[in-house]
Design an enzyme around this catalytic site. Structure first.
Site, short mmCIF file in Angstrom:
data_model
loop_
_atom_site.label_atom_id
_atom_site.label_comp_id
_atom_site.label_asym_id
_atom_site.label_seq_id
_atom_site.Cartn_x
_atom_site.Cartn_y
_atom_site.Cartn_z
N GLY A 23 0.84 -1.21 0.00
CA GLY A 23 0.00 0.00 0.00
C GLY A 23 0.86 1.24 0.00
CB SER A 24 0.07 4.79 -0.64
OG SER A 24 -1.00 4.91 0.27
CB THR A 25 1.02 3.90 4.65
OG1 THR A 25 -0.27 4.42 4.32
CG2 THR A 25 1.57 4.67 5.84
CG ASP A 27 0.90 -4.05 5.88
OD1 ASP A 27 0.78 -3.14 5.04
OD2 ASP A 27 0.50 -5.22 5.69
CE LYS A 74 -2.57 -5.22 6.38
NZ LYS A 74 -2.31 -4.06 5.49
N GLY A 110 -5.51 -3.02 -0.90
CA GLY A 110 -4.58 -3.22 -2.01
C GLY A 110 -4.59 -4.64 -2.53
CD GLU A 134 -1.54 -6.35 3.15
OE1 GLU A 134 -1.12 -5.32 2.60
OE2 GLU A 134 -2.73 -6.50 3.46
C1 5RP Z 1 -3.13 -3.59 1.17
C2 5RP Z 1 -3.51 -3.02 2.49
C3 5RP Z 1 -3.06 -1.63 2.79
O1 5RP Z 1 -2.27 -1.66 3.92
C4 5RP Z 1 -4.24 -0.76 3.04
O2 5RP Z 1 -5.08 -0.83 1.90
C5 5RP Z 1 -3.84 0.70 3.29
O3 5RP Z 1 -3.32 1.25 2.12
P1 5RP Z 1 -2.72 2.71 2.06
O4 5RP Z 1 -1.48 2.71 2.89
O5 5RP Z 1 -2.44 2.91 0.59
O6 5RP Z 1 -3.76 3.67 2.57
O7 5RP Z 1 -4.13 -3.64 3.30
O8 5RP Z 1 -3.70 -4.85 0.97
#
Ligand code: 5RP
Length: 230
Positions: free
Chosen positions: A28-30, A82, A95, A98, A104
């Site tokens: 994911g982006s974070t 994560d 979660k 993504g 995960e």
């Molecule tokens: C991916 C996930 C991500 O951690 C979740 O979607 C958060 O994403 P982002 O950091 O882009 O907001 O679970 O499967």
């Protein structure tokens, strides 16, 4: 703005990393911010071993100079970092936004600690506003989808349950070759029963509820980064 907060949470996560650790890298982006920043530390001499929760993260890690090994080589991990789509006051998560929920959950469960990094918008009083991702085996997935709908309806959830699609309309496939159903539940009252009963349905591989897995969280807002421990 939200991306800047995500980056701040990711930067704070570096304080949890110690030389010699075995790390799980989220998706994911974070989590991507964290991998980028970790790569900078590695170039400065930090020695860690890492495994990735998705092919996207693995590619980004290699490009950022972060070494990636198979989880089956590392076996157990010290820390997984994560993101999350939702986190409640009891460190329960949704979660899978993504699509990487299965890997995960496997990686986080192999870790002594799971550190959630997120912007403050992810912190909720009640789980369920974010649609719950449910990973289904591709074989018979339309039939499994019906079983999931019937089950959720029997539990009192009357929102829509739809297969995830890519921007071009094609069915979304996970790194495991599976598909994802996103369930609009609005409000999850008994997450433990929901997770246990969903994952018993034939054809359901996993759902995006992470219960009793996250141990720490860094939540970034305009006021700073809040550090939480379960
Ligand atoms: C991916 C996930 C991500 O951690 C979740 O979607 C958060 O994403 P982002 O950091 O882009 O907001 O679970 O499967």
């Amino acid at each position: 703005m939200s991306d800047d907060l995500k980056r701040r949470a990711a930067a704070a996560a570096l304080d949890f990393v110690e030389p010699g650790m075995k790390l799980g890298l989220g998706t994911g982006s974070t989590a991507t911010h964290f991998v980028t920043l970790l790569g900078e530390r590695i170039r400065q001499g930090l020695d860690v071993r890492c495994t990735a929760t998705s092919s996207v993260t693995e590619d980004h890690a290699r490009r950022s100079g972060v070494p990636v090994e198979d989880l089956d080589v590392l076996l157990t991990l010290d820390l997984t970092v994560d993101g999350a789509d939702e986190i409640d006051g009891a460190f329960r998560l949704i979660k899978g936004g993504g699509g990487a929920l299965l890997r995960e959950k496997i990686v986080a469960s192999a870790s002594d600690r799971m550190l959630v990094i997120a912007d403050a918008a992810k912190k909720v009083a009640q789980l369920g506003r974010f649609p719950l991702p449910i990973e289904l085996v591709a074989f018979g997935h339309l039939s499994t989808l019906e079983r999931v709908r019937t089950h959720l309806s029997a539990l009192g959830y009357d929102g829509s349950v739809a297969l995830r699609a890519n921007a071009d309309g094609a069915l979304f496939r996970t790194d495991n070759g599976n598909v994802i159903a996103d369930a609009d539940l609005h409000r999850i009252d008994d997450a433990e029963h929901l997770e246990a009963s969903l994952t018993l349905l034939p054809g359901v591989v996993e759902c995006g509820l992470f219960l009793g897995i996250a141990t720490h969280a860094l939540i970034a807002s305009e006021d700073g980064v809040e550090r939480l421990e379960r």
